[in-house]
Design an enzyme around this catalytic site. Structure first.
Site, PDB file in Angstrom:
ATOM      1  N   GLU A 243      34.556  39.994  38.848  1.00 38.00           N
ATOM      2  CA  GLU A 243      35.604  39.214  39.489  1.00 38.00           C
ATOM      3  C   GLU A 243      36.559  40.095  40.292  1.00 38.00           C
ATOM      4  OE1 GLU A 243      37.857  36.578  41.058  1.00 38.00           O
ATOM      5  OE2 GLU A 243      36.340  35.798  39.672  1.00 38.00           O
ATOM      6  N   THR A 283      34.674  33.312  44.837  1.00 42.69           N
ATOM      7  CA  THR A 283      33.735  33.539  43.740  1.00 42.69           C
ATOM      8  C   THR A 283      32.488  32.670  43.861  1.00 42.69           C
ATOM      9  OG1 THR A 283      35.514  34.208  42.253  1.00 42.69           O
ATOM     10  CG2 THR A 283      33.462  33.460  41.238  1.00 42.69           C
ATOM     11  N   HIS A 396      41.977  38.172  37.618  1.00 38.34           N
ATOM     12  CA  HIS A 396      42.265  36.939  38.345  1.00 38.34           C
ATOM     13  C   HIS A 396      43.554  36.368  37.773  1.00 38.34           C
ATOM     14  CE1 HIS A 396      41.690  32.950  40.016  1.00 38.34           C
ATOM     15  NE2 HIS A 396      40.522  33.268  40.523  1.00 38.34           N
ATOM     16  N   ASP A 463      32.194  40.082  43.114  1.00 40.38           N
ATOM     17  CA  ASP A 463      31.951  38.762  43.696  1.00 40.38           C
ATOM     18  C   ASP A 463      32.633  38.634  45.041  1.00 40.38           C
ATOM     19  OD1 ASP A 463      34.566  38.622  42.736  1.00 40.38           O
ATOM     20  OD2 ASP A 463      34.359  36.605  41.917  1.00 40.38           O
ATOM     21  N   HIS A 464      33.720  39.365  45.238  1.00 43.26           N
ATOM     22  CA  HIS A 464      34.431  39.438  46.513  1.00 43.26           C
ATOM     23  C   HIS A 464      35.532  40.471  46.370  1.00 43.26           C
ATOM     24  CE1 HIS A 464      37.867  37.234  44.784  1.00 43.26           C
ATOM     25  NE2 HIS A 464      36.973  36.406  44.260  1.00 43.26           N
TER      26      HIS A 464
END
Length: 615
Positions: A243, A283, A396, A463-464
């Site tokens: 994440e 995501t 996150h 994921d990014h």
């Protein structure tokens, strides 16, 4: 910044002028005149009160949206309504909602009071104008408002995309207001593909992916045989989708805050790809690209939420004889990821928050550390080879770090100016980033004690990335053109089986599965836009797509090429230094080559979303 403020004023005048046009037209109706009758006054006080609340609500959501994603409010926010419970949980745990709502209500009450007082004051003023002067005033106001709505002296009106001609995304966001960005992007919530363009550009795809299209130019299927030098022990695979693993915030790229020392040590012992990009931000889009090999080029609605696209071929199924696992600390109901996984991965064992003994800590489920430990217990019991995916979530908002780990994991204090200089908004964000590294360490320590460890290939991919200021570490284009949102670490870690090396080839999330399959001596069918990064004939490039700003492009060689889909405005910037790209024949040719590749990848990806069904 003067250009941003002037352009922003024009966008604001457009919004105000729309309201004035409505007031002029409705107010000219006698029964709705705001000063000649009680009904008119009541109507306008109610209407303007509602407008005030609506505008304040929009701007408050816009502020929160920008604080979260560093993007102005756009139509992609509607995706959160499809996972309303999870989205509201994250918002509630991340923001002071009660204070924000009270602030909006208090400010609205103040503005409504000012409107009432102003109306009362104007009503007491004598009006001496003639019918002719009223008509002239109406016409002048109407035409002036119409001009501000059109926005400029030109053949075409002021557009949302004009903001991106300012030279950087930050300046564009400074100029835009939430109404302009939201309602302009709302028009792009539906997408399709142009079959003629896909056919015409098929040879371009073939040349960059080293295959020759057959008699059917709409077939991109190629069967890849096992290659010499690959691992022949039928190794297990553990793919960790990390994440928000933004490269410039990590230790591997020289960030002095040294947030990921353990992962950095793993990169020195594994095959580390330091120029890897996600096709886009988010995501759901990152998981999609990794598992399917196709960039998610849906405009604002992600491909996972599109019923027509949920049926997808994945190379994971070519790992025959392998048990398949997917571990997530929360729920896969989010973004319809459950449908993507269970519909496409054969005989998948899916583990979610209710399947673990560890307690849920926030809206995203159990902690990453406990997720890793729970997954390790399951994998340690396996008697057959396995392909496991672990998707983390702690890095996150609301940046929760469990109390149970604070004895072993110590939060650190860093001056605010150092945080901002090296890419972090807050101590909470930086410590959450550090906690991800703690989770990786606990996982690898636990895995090393198990039998499966010595015959397992561990793969880690972000994921990014996260938008932010990377100027202290990278050329300005990485910040100004938001490459930070897509630049992520990619690591293949298998001590004892693979010699360590740092690889500079430009790579993408879509390349992950072909690379793993090639490394594991698997015969596989590739029907999308991934390539084997360990094949010496592979060409390095990475496709990028920004649905929120309607941009598409490619990173190749020393440059980033981007094109605005609505206006076709192009830009070519250096990713290796801060020098402007020369306006000469050589660089015009480079831009043209990258434009053709961009168009080919974009059109083909749109086609593949709907035509890559599993066999």
């Amino acid at each position: 910044m003067g250009g941003s403020f002037f352009l922003g004023l024009r966008y604001d005048l457009r919004m105000i002028s729309w309201l004035l046009i409505v007031m002029l037209v409705l107010g000219s109706i006698p029964v709705l005149h705001p000063f000649t009758g009680k009904r008119g006054k009541k109507f306008w006080m109610l209407l303007l009160g509602a407008v005030v609340l609506f505008v304040l609500f929009f701007f408050s959501v816009d502020f929160a949206h920008y604080a979260y994603l560093e993007q102005r409010l756009n139509a992609s926010v509607l995706n959160y309504l499809e996972d309303a419970k999870i989205s509201m949980g994250m918002v509630w745990q991340s923001y002071p909602i009660i204070r924000m709502v009270l602030g909006v209500l208090l400010l609205a009450a103040l503005l409504i009071w000012i409107i009432h007082r102003t109306h009362r004051w104007v009503s007491k003023q004598p009006y001496t104008g003639t019918r002719r002067s009223r008509i002239i005033s109406f016409a002048v106001c109407f035409l002036l408002s119409g001009f501000f709505i059109f926005g400029k002296f030109d053949q075409y009106p002021l557009r949302w995309s004009d903001a991106f001609a300012l030279g950087s995304d930050y300046k564009a966001y400074l100029a835009l207001n939430p109404f302009e960005s939201f309602f302009s992007t709302l028009k792009f919530r539906h997408s399709g593909y142009d079959e003629k363009k896909v056919k015409a550009l098929a040879p371009v795809i073939g040349s960059y992916f080293n295959f020759t299209p057959n008699d059917n130019p709409l077939s991109f299927v190629r069967v890849v045989e096992p290659k010499p030098g690959a691992l022949t022990t039928k190794p297990n695979v553990v793919l960790v989708i990390c994440e928000s693993f933004s490269a410039y915030k990590s230790s591997m790229f020289g960030n002095p805050l040294n947030t990921t020392p353990f992962f950095d040590s793993m990169c020195r012992q594994g095959i580390f790809f330091d120029r890897c990009f996600t096709p886009t931000y988010g995501t759901a889009r990152g998981v999609w690209a990794t598992i399917t090999g196709t960039p998610d080029v849906e405009m604002t609605k992600t491909a996972s939420r599109n019923p027509a696209a949920v049926d997808q071929h994945t190379i994971i199924n070519d790992f025959t004889g392998y048990e398949k696992f997917y571990f997530l600390g929360g729920s896969t109901s989010w973004a319809n990821i459950r449908g993507v996984l269970t519909n496409n991965i054969d005989n998948l064992h899916l583990y979610e928050q209710e399947d673990y003994k560890a307690e849920k800590i926030d809206v995203w489920g159990i902690s990453d550390k406990n997720l890793f430990l729970e997954a390790n217990k399951v994998l340690a019991r396996q008697q057959k080879p396995f392909f496991a995916i672990i998707q983390t979530a702690d890095n996150h908002r609301p940046y929760t770090i469990p109390e149970e780990d604070l004895k072993e994991f110590s939060k650190v204090e860093v001056p605010a100016d150092s945080l901002r200089k090296y890419g972090f908004e807050s101590l909470a964000e930086m410590n959450a980033f550090r906690y991800t590294d703690f989770g990786y360490k606990k996982f690898m320590e636990a895995a090393q004690k198990e039998k499966y460890y010595n015959n397992t290939v561990f793969v880690f991919i972000g994921d990014h990335g996260i938008p932010g200021n990377a100027d202290a570490l990278f050329p300005n284009s990485w910040t100004a053109q938001r490459l930070t949102t897509m630049h992520v670490p990619l690591l293949i870690y298998a001590p004892g089986m693979l010699a360590p090396k740092r690889v500079n080839i430009l790579s993408s999330q879509t390349d992950v599965l072909p690379t793993i399959a090639g490394l594991c001596h698997i015969k596989y069918t590739n029907s999308t836009l991934g390539k084997d990064l360990l094949d010496s004939t592979t060409k390095g490039f990475a496709f990028i797509f920004d649905p929120d700003n309607s941009m598409t492009g490619v990173v190749k060689g020393d440059y980033l090429y981007r094109k605005q889909l609505r206006s076709n405005k192009e830009e070519l910037v250096s990713i290796v230094n801060n020098e402007p790209v020369p306006n000469d024949a050589e660089h015009t040719a480079i831009a043209h080559e990258m434009e053709v590749l961009t168009d080919a990848l974009f059109e083909t990806a749109k086609f593949m979303l709907l035509n890559n069904k599993k066999k």
